[in-house]
Design an enzyme around this catalytic site. Structure first.
Site, mmCIF file in Angstrom:
data_model
loop_
_atom_site.group_PDB
_atom_site.id
_atom_site.type_symbol
_atom_site.label_atom_id
_atom_site.label_comp_id
_atom_site.label_asym_id
_atom_site.label_seq_id
_atom_site.Cartn_x
_atom_site.Cartn_y
_atom_site.Cartn_z
ATOM 1 N N ARG A 63 -50.791 16.400 35.149
ATOM 2 C CA ARG A 63 -51.740 17.437 36.017
ATOM 3 C C ARG A 63 -52.354 16.714 37.141
ATOM 4 O O ARG A 63 -53.095 17.443 37.732
ATOM 5 C CB ARG A 63 -52.993 17.723 35.042
ATOM 6 C CG ARG A 63 -52.822 18.433 33.637
ATOM 7 C CD ARG A 63 -51.971 19.856 33.730
ATOM 8 N NE ARG A 63 -51.773 20.198 32.466
ATOM 9 C CZ ARG A 63 -50.733 20.952 31.924
ATOM 10 N NH1 ARG A 63 -49.721 21.201 32.882
ATOM 11 N NH2 ARG A 63 -50.712 21.770 30.869
ATOM 12 N N ASN A 93 -44.848 20.234 37.640
ATOM 13 C CA ASN A 93 -45.404 21.314 37.718
ATOM 14 C C ASN A 93 -46.887 21.223 38.047
ATOM 15 O O ASN A 93 -47.668 21.725 37.438
ATOM 16 C CB ASN A 93 -45.337 22.265 36.574
ATOM 17 C CG ASN A 93 -45.730 21.588 35.305
ATOM 18 O OD1 ASN A 93 -45.840 20.375 34.917
ATOM 19 N ND2 ASN A 93 -45.966 22.620 34.365
ATOM 20 N N ASP A 304 -44.828 16.749 24.927
ATOM 21 C CA ASP A 304 -45.192 17.785 25.846
ATOM 22 C C ASP A 304 -46.583 18.134 26.035
ATOM 23 O O ASP A 304 -47.153 19.204 25.944
ATOM 24 C CB ASP A 304 -44.458 19.000 25.290
ATOM 25 C CG ASP A 304 -44.513 20.300 26.531
ATOM 26 O OD1 ASP A 304 -44.804 20.034 27.280
ATOM 27 O OD2 ASP A 304 -43.936 21.394 26.180
#
Lengths: 429, 307
Positions: A63, A93, A304
């Site tokens: 993150r 991402n 994940d």
């Protein structure tokens, strides 16, 4: 710095060695054997404990940059260390997306300063992860990425994915595919089936994954270039991968602990902690995932790890963000569900959580051997406990496993011979 | 006897004795609704708030009248002019209404499970007035009440539900409630509007309208929810009415005394022809009256739980 670990049981991917001593100098394993005695600055008594190569996570979300309120490199790697992971590959991402050299540099520099485990950035396949134009993979490779993926989103265009495979291969970059046909997924928020009907939620059919898995297998077969499939969750996908491997397609595949421990029923009561993508599936799928792990169709287990703030989960089910934190539960869930139940051996677990993910990502990690980095964990597999999310080192606590009884506790995590985590009850250090 | 939960979130968590209690109480309430002097003081000093995130006429007015007939303060929160429009979360909105002293919050929301989230976060009782494609328990109860008025008992009744089952919270609540009460439910829909596994709720899927209504006591049409259709699930309204709409020809097999129901609002000529909607066997308007009675019963029973 010289370190001697004594009387531990070493679990390799292919064998187990009992009552072993390991001598570490300058962060590398120098000698291993029974009864070896060397003068050391520090001695760790590993009697009654297992020594595993540090776990390698091929799929996590740190993150950072952009979503530091969920997790950052400092907190994420501490969470990893607590769960026994000494190397983690983080997905691109972030905000901005890891699709250019400057973001790669940011992550690598920040990791050098703040990380307690090895951090390997994964670059985006396409600019902005938008699925259209290839990102600068070559430059990012030189800056330090170890693979490419648009994880979180599929590359919907087959033509773009074909180009990506061919181009990435030239730079020796593995391609990791998030398999989801967005048209078939059709905005759904959980697995399509009886439970979604009962809950009145739009379903994501299992074929949304299977169709894309098929495409990737055919692309890999057509180009002759390997592909790695992220977070496999369905029975049919397992079967498709099994068949492809039988005919020689160069494919590797991962699954995650939630796909062999939970089903869609965990969503009942609008439990947003069970909301993820791909969604939790059915009992049949869980059985197939376990069988795929047992027979080697599924090569590795990844976390994940997907931290989210409580405010992003404590909302209407449809609004809640996808994903759960995974570093601090992966090993215990794998041991309890698979090894303790006789589905995998201890060595197979080490292969899937450490040795094989390192191989797939091209990292010189995942083994306990002379000359290699002393990335090791000491584990007490007899230690039974109840998972308590409030004690997580991660900034986020979005786990559906709070209150679960598991076996297998990491007592110490060493990265290049340095203890980056020790459990409070561990007296050997 | 009292209701066991502080909230009415769906028929799936009500036991048969609770459903009977609600329906019996509603029978008394109907006397008030149909009398000349529509005022009792059962809810005097109580505050009832309707919090509707979706448009509604009949359900909202029905709740509001139910509260007012019994002397409650009834406040409507209009989402488009409230803090919700400024981005306030459901939980924050709910807590704000809660601490202002609401006894009952009635919520309608486009997302399934929203009332459950609200109920967990407020002290007030929460009534689900329809959540996404999940449940619409007060509609299910008023439908069962309407059937009971004619037939006396729900056990053994044959009920056909025809239309857009996929998007229908009315269908889910009716299937769950009727099955619980011993009725037999058959359903029919265009195949693209039939949700997977719906038969596990206890309904039997029939291939044609003729077969669905055969020997039925009650036939319920469902509204084609054009606003809920993200993608075209059938080619056109014309084709829908031609193959999936009810008309005098394809409903002949129902029992002579069969009731015709529809939760409204009706798309005339699409799911049912006007001759059925306005025919003698239609109880669509009775459903609306009964809705007020059933909602009065719920408000009464929920506020009476503590006493």
């Amino acid at each position: 710095m010289r370190l001697l670990i004594t009387h531990g049981t070493i679990v390799h991917a292919d064998r187990i060695e009992k009552d072993m001593n390991i001598y570490i100098e300058n962060g590398k394993v120098v000698m291993m054997g029974q009864n070896i005695e060397r003068e050391a600055d520090q001695v760790i008594d590993a009697k009654g404990l297992y020594i595993l190569p540090g776990l390698v996570d091929a799929h996590c979300h740190l993150r950072d940059p952009g979503f530091e309120y969920k997790e950052d490199i400092a907190s994420g790697t501490r969470s990893a260390a607590k769960g026994g992971f000494t190397s983690v590959a983080c997905m691109p991402n972030t905000n901005p997306v890891v699709d250019n050299v400057s973001v790669v540099n940011y992550i690598i520099e920040k990791a050098q300063k703040e990380a307690v485990v090895n951090v390997y950035p994964i670059g985006a396949i396409t600019k902005g992860q938008e699925g259209h134009e290839l990102a600068e993979m070559g430059s990012m490779k030189h800056a330090g990425i170890i693979a490419v993926s648009d994880d979180g989103k599929p590359v919907m265009s087959g033509a773009v994915m074909k180009k990506a495979l061919i181009y990435a291969h030239q730079f020796g970059l593995p391609v990791i595919s998030h398999c989801e046909d967005l048209d078939l997924a059709d905005g759904g928020c959980m697995n399509e089936g009886v439970t979604s009907t009962i809950m009145g939620l739009r379903g994501i059919p299992s074929i949304a994954e299977d169709v894309m898995v098929s495409r990737e297998l055919l692309l890999a077969e057509y180009t002759g270039i390997p592909i790695h499939l992220a977070h496999v969750s369905t029975k049919t996908s397992v079967e498709l991968i099994r068949q492809a491997k039988e005919r020689g397609v160069k494919v590797t595949a991962e699954t995650c602990p939630h796909y062999f421990t939970l089903t869609e029923k965990a969503c009942l009561g609008y439990n947003t902690l069970a909301k993820m993508n791909p969604p939790l599936r059915t009992d049949d799928d869980v059985k197939a995932i376990k069988e795929g792990l047992r027979d080697g169709t599924l090569d590795i287990i990844a976390t994940d790890h997907a931290p989210h703030h409580n405010d992003e989960k404590n909302v209407e089910f449809e609004k809640a963000l996808n994903g759960i934190v995974g570093f601090e539960t992966a090993l215990a869930l794998t041991y309890t569900t698979l090894v303790d139940k006789g589905i995998l051996s201890l060595s197979q677990m080490v292969e899937k959580l450490s040795t094989k993910p390192a191989q797939i990502l091209g990292l010189d990690k995942g083994t306990v051997a002379c000359g290699k980095d002393a990335d090791l964990i000491l584990v007490d597999f007899d230690n039974e406990y109840t998972i308590d999310v409030s004690g997580f080192a991660s900034k986020s606590k979005n786990s559906p496993y709070d209150g679960y009884k598991v076996k297998g506790r990491v007592m110490a995590t060493l990265v290049s011979g340095k203890a980056v985590y020790t459990h409070t009850a561990f007296k050997g250090l | 006897m009292k209701l066991r939960s502080k909230d009415i979130l769906g028929l799936d968590h009500l036991e048969t004795d609770e459903i009977n209690l609600i329906l019996e109480t509603a029978a008394d309430m109907k006397k008030i609704v149909t009398s000349r002097m529509k005022k009792v003081n059962y809810l005097q000093g109580k505050t009832v708030i309707t919090l509707f995130y979706e448009n509604s006429t009949r359900t909202r007015v029905s709740f509001e009248l139910a509260a007012k007939y019994m002397g409650a303060q009834a406040v409507n929160v209009s989402v488009s002019t409230s803090s919700v429009a400024k981005g306030e979360t459901l939980i924050d909105t709910g807590k704000t209404l809660d601490v202002m002293g609401s006894d009952i919050i009635i919520i309608r929301h486009s997302m399934s499970g929203a009332p459950h989230l609200l109920a967990k976060n407020v002290e007030a009782s929460v009534i689900n007035a329809g959540d996404g494609m999940h449940e619409h328990p007060t509609q299910g109860l008023l439908d069962m009440f309407t059937m009971r008025e004619t037939f006396g008992d729900l056990r053994g009744l044959k009920v056909a539900i025809i239309g857009d089952i996929y998007h229908s919270r009315v269908a889910r609540s009716n299937i769950i409630g009727l099955t619980k009460m011993g009725a037999e439910v058959r359903i029919n829909a265009p195949s693209t509007l039939m949700p997977p596994g719906i038969e596990t709720l206890g309904a039997r899927i029939c291939p044609s309208i003729e077969e669905t209504v055969e020997d039925c006591d009650v036939v319920m049409g469902l509204r084609v929810q054009l606003e809920r259709q993200k993608k075209a699930l059938f080619p056109s309204a014309y084709e829908y009415s031609r193959f999936f709409g009810m008309n005098p020809d394809n409903i002949k097999g129902a029992k002579k005394h069969a009731l015709w129901m529809h939760p409204g609002p009706v798309n005339r000529g699409i799911e049912m022809t006007s001759s059925i909607i306005d025919g003698d066997a239609s109880v669509i308007n009775d459903q609306v009256t009964n809705g007020v009675a059933v909602r009065m019963a719920l408000l009464y029973l929920l506020t009476g739980r503590e006493e």
